[in-house]
Design a protein around this motif. Structure first.
Motif, PDB file in Angstrom:
ATOM      1  N   PRO A 244     -34.908  37.073 -24.931  1.00 16.19           N
ATOM      2  CA  PRO A 244     -33.752  37.386 -24.088  1.00 16.19           C
ATOM      3  C   PRO A 244     -33.981  36.914 -22.653  1.00 16.19           C
ATOM      4  CG  PRO A 244     -34.421  39.290 -25.392  1.00 16.19           C
ATOM      5  CD  PRO A 244     -35.506  38.276 -25.535  1.00 16.19           C
ATOM      6  N   VAL A 245     -33.058  36.120 -22.126  1.00 17.22           N
ATOM      7  CA  VAL A 245     -33.190  35.584 -20.776  1.00 17.22           C
ATOM      8  C   VAL A 245     -31.866  35.757 -20.045  1.00 17.22           C
ATOM      9  CG1 VAL A 245     -32.640  33.221 -21.537  1.00 17.22           C
ATOM     10  CG2 VAL A 245     -33.905  33.575 -19.400  1.00 17.22           C
ATOM     11  N   PHE A 246     -31.938  36.161 -18.791  1.00 13.51           N
ATOM     12  CA  PHE A 246     -30.733  36.451 -18.023  1.00 13.51           C
ATOM     13  C   PHE A 246     -30.831  35.827 -16.627  1.00 13.51           C
ATOM     14  CE2 PHE A 246     -31.387  39.888 -21.045  1.00 13.51           C
ATOM     15  CZ  PHE A 246     -30.153  39.964 -21.681  1.00 13.51           C
ATOM     16  N   GLU A 247     -29.755  35.164 -16.233  1.00 14.97           N
ATOM     17  CA  GLU A 247     -29.600  34.704 -14.853  1.00 14.97           C
ATOM     18  C   GLU A 247     -28.692  35.731 -14.177  1.00 14.97           C
ATOM     19  OE1 GLU A 247     -29.200  30.166 -14.472  1.00 14.97           O
ATOM     20  OE2 GLU A 247     -28.604  30.546 -16.556  1.00 14.97           O
ATOM     21  N   LYS A 248     -29.250  36.509 -13.266  1.00 15.62           N
ATOM     22  CA  LYS A 248     -28.518  37.666 -12.746  1.00 15.62           C
ATOM     23  C   LYS A 248     -29.038  38.051 -11.373  1.00 15.62           C
ATOM     24  CE  LYS A 248     -29.781  41.696 -14.458  1.00 15.62           C
ATOM     25  NZ  LYS A 248     -30.011  42.790 -15.423  1.00 15.62           N
ATOM     26  N   ASN A 249     -28.272  38.867 -10.683  1.00 12.69           N
ATOM     27  CA  ASN A 249     -28.747  39.471  -9.447  1.00 12.69           C
ATOM     28  C   ASN A 249     -29.721  40.591  -9.765  1.00 12.69           C
ATOM     29  OD1 ASN A 249     -27.252  37.951  -7.546  1.00 12.69           O
ATOM     30  ND2 ASN A 249     -25.431  39.209  -7.870  1.00 12.69           N
ATOM     31  N   PHE A 250     -30.830  40.639  -9.024  1.00 17.69           N
ATOM     32  CA  PHE A 250     -31.738  41.777  -9.125  1.00 17.69           C
ATOM     33  C   PHE A 250     -32.457  41.930  -7.785  1.00 17.69           C
ATOM     34  CE2 PHE A 250     -33.990  38.105 -10.844  1.00 17.69           C
ATOM     35  CZ  PHE A 250     -35.234  38.142 -10.238  1.00 17.69           C
ATOM     36  N   SER A 251     -32.969  43.132  -7.562  1.00 21.88           N
ATOM     37  CA  SER A 251     -33.532  43.469  -6.262  1.00 21.88           C
ATOM     38  C   SER A 251     -35.054  43.535  -6.307  1.00 21.88           C
ATOM     39  CB  SER A 251     -32.985  44.815  -5.791  1.00 21.88           C
ATOM     40  OG  SER A 251     -33.548  45.868  -6.557  1.00 21.88           O
ATOM     41  N   LEU A 252     -35.655  43.743  -5.145  1.00 21.74           N
ATOM     42  CA  LEU A 252     -37.102  43.896  -5.074  1.00 21.74           C
ATOM     43  C   LEU A 252     -37.585  45.118  -5.849  1.00 21.74           C
ATOM     44  CD1 LEU A 252     -37.824  42.911  -1.370  1.00 21.74           C
ATOM     45  CD2 LEU A 252     -38.543  41.675  -3.425  1.00 21.74           C
ATOM     46  N   THR A 253     -36.746  46.146  -5.961  1.00 18.80           N
ATOM     47  CA  THR A 253     -37.117  47.313  -6.760  1.00 18.80           C
ATOM     48  C   THR A 253     -37.345  46.902  -8.215  1.00 18.80           C
ATOM     49  OG1 THR A 253     -35.861  48.801  -5.325  1.00 18.80           O
ATOM     50  CG2 THR A 253     -36.376  49.600  -7.542  1.00 18.80           C
ATOM     51  N   ASP A 254     -36.497  46.026  -8.727  1.00 20.73           N
ATOM     52  CA  ASP A 254     -36.677  45.508 -10.086  1.00 20.73           C
ATOM     53  C   ASP A 254     -37.965  44.702 -10.198  1.00 20.73           C
ATOM     54  OD1 ASP A 254     -34.135  46.446 -11.162  1.00 20.73           O
ATOM     55  OD2 ASP A 254     -33.194  44.904  -9.917  1.00 20.73           O
ATOM     56  N   VAL A 255     -38.291  43.969  -9.142  1.00 24.26           N
ATOM     57  CA  VAL A 255     -39.511  43.160  -9.140  1.00 24.26           C
ATOM     58  C   VAL A 255     -40.740  44.056  -9.158  1.00 24.26           C
ATOM     59  CG1 VAL A 255     -40.887  41.480  -7.854  1.00 24.26           C
ATOM     60  CG2 VAL A 255     -38.396  41.231  -7.962  1.00 24.26           C
TER      61      VAL A 255
END
Length: 305
Positions: A244-255
């Motif tokens: 599963p691969v996604f091109e999406k917005n994510f934040s530093l919290t997700d990182v």
């Protein structure tokens, strides 16, 4: 640890490589351009980094597509045909004995608008054809980088709005990326992680960024980063192998909460990013990164076969 994602094992052969300047193959010490050249004077031009595997340039069509698209975007006439450019690349490799089964070669292909009659930004003062320089060097990524990875630091320098300077354009004007790299180095990291104007994770200063969360691979939307060829290959590899691969917005919290992270680029392929802003994600290669490294190697072999 490596200093950065483009660190390589020094090779004495690079001191005697032959460089192609406008079709003339000359010794490294004689490879020069005018001080009035558009690239030197204003960063006016586009470029590609190319990787040679067993004497063949990997993903060459994709790189040529990007070069010609970039030249068209800045209304620059490359001056030679695409076929002639490819021939010039391989002629340069042959002159250096880098054809055949040679591995571990990296090429920097640079095209600028040409020589200006005076130091001024208006393209109408250009008085020559485009300047085309091809620099091949023996460069192998450091094994420790591939295995142990790099560290990242989130910098204050943002990826800009396309209306200011489109980050999709692989131009010679890289000062924003250089300042980002400097800030990361001053913070003791290998490379900079850059955010987009909304504060979401965009990309790194010279590579693309991915995270792995619960078996899923995430990367940015791509709106604020270069159209990376290795990035696109990795996304396609994931889709072809039911990852599963996604091109999406994510934040530093997700990182910070990710299971793994990695960067991609033409020079080193897939490299683990083990630490971001002091948060340790992995001690080296995680299982997803190791798998993707092997799948990427197989994709290169398929492309050059």
């Amino acid at each position: 640890m490596a200093k950065g994602s483009h660190d390589f094992t020094p090779d004495e052969r690079n001191q005697s490589v032959l460089i192609n300047v406008n079709g003339n193959i000359v010794p490294r010490a004689d490879a020069v351009v005018s001080v009035f050249d558009s690239g030197f004077m204003l960063g006016d031009g586009v470029w590609e980094g190319l990787r040679v595997h067993r004497g063949k340039i990997a993903f060459l069509d994709a790189h040529m597509d990007r070069l010609w698209e970039g030249a068209k975007a800045i209304d620059m006439d490359v001056g030679i045909s695409r076929a002639a450019m490819v021939q010039r690349l391989y002629d340069t490799l042959a002159a250096n004995g880098m054809d055949g089964d040679t591995d571990g070669v990296h090429i920097r292909l640079m095209v600028t608008r040409g020589i200006r009659s005076t130091p001024y930004q208006d393209p109408r003062v250009v008085i020559s054809d485009a300047t085309i320089v091809i620099i091949p060097e023996y460069k192998d990524p450091l094994p420790v980088m591939i295995e142990k990875g790099v560290t990242l630091f989130t910098v204050h320098v943002r990826r800009g709005d396309p209306a200011v300077q489109d980050p999709k354009l692989n131009s010679h004007s890289k000062l924003n990326c250089i300042t980002a790299c400097i800030q990361a180095a001053k913070a003791g990291a290998n490379e900079a992680l850059m955010l987009d104007p909304q504060g979401f994770v965009a990309t790194c200063n010279s590579t693309h960024f991915f995270i792995v969360r619960k078996g899923e691979v995430w990367t940015s939307t791509g709106d604020y980063c270069l159209g990376g060829i290795t990035r696109r290959n990795v996304i396609e590899i994931c889709r072809e192998n039911d990852i599963p691969v996604f091109e999406k917005n994510f934040s530093l919290t997700d990182v910070y909460g990710a299971d793994e992270a990695f960067i991609t680029g033409t020079f080193a392929g897939v490299v683990p990013a083990t630490e971001v802003d002091g948060r340790v994600l992995t001690k080296g290669r995680g299982p997803m990164v190791e798998r993707l490294q092997e799948l990427y190697k197989a994709r290169i072999e398929k492309d050059i076969s």
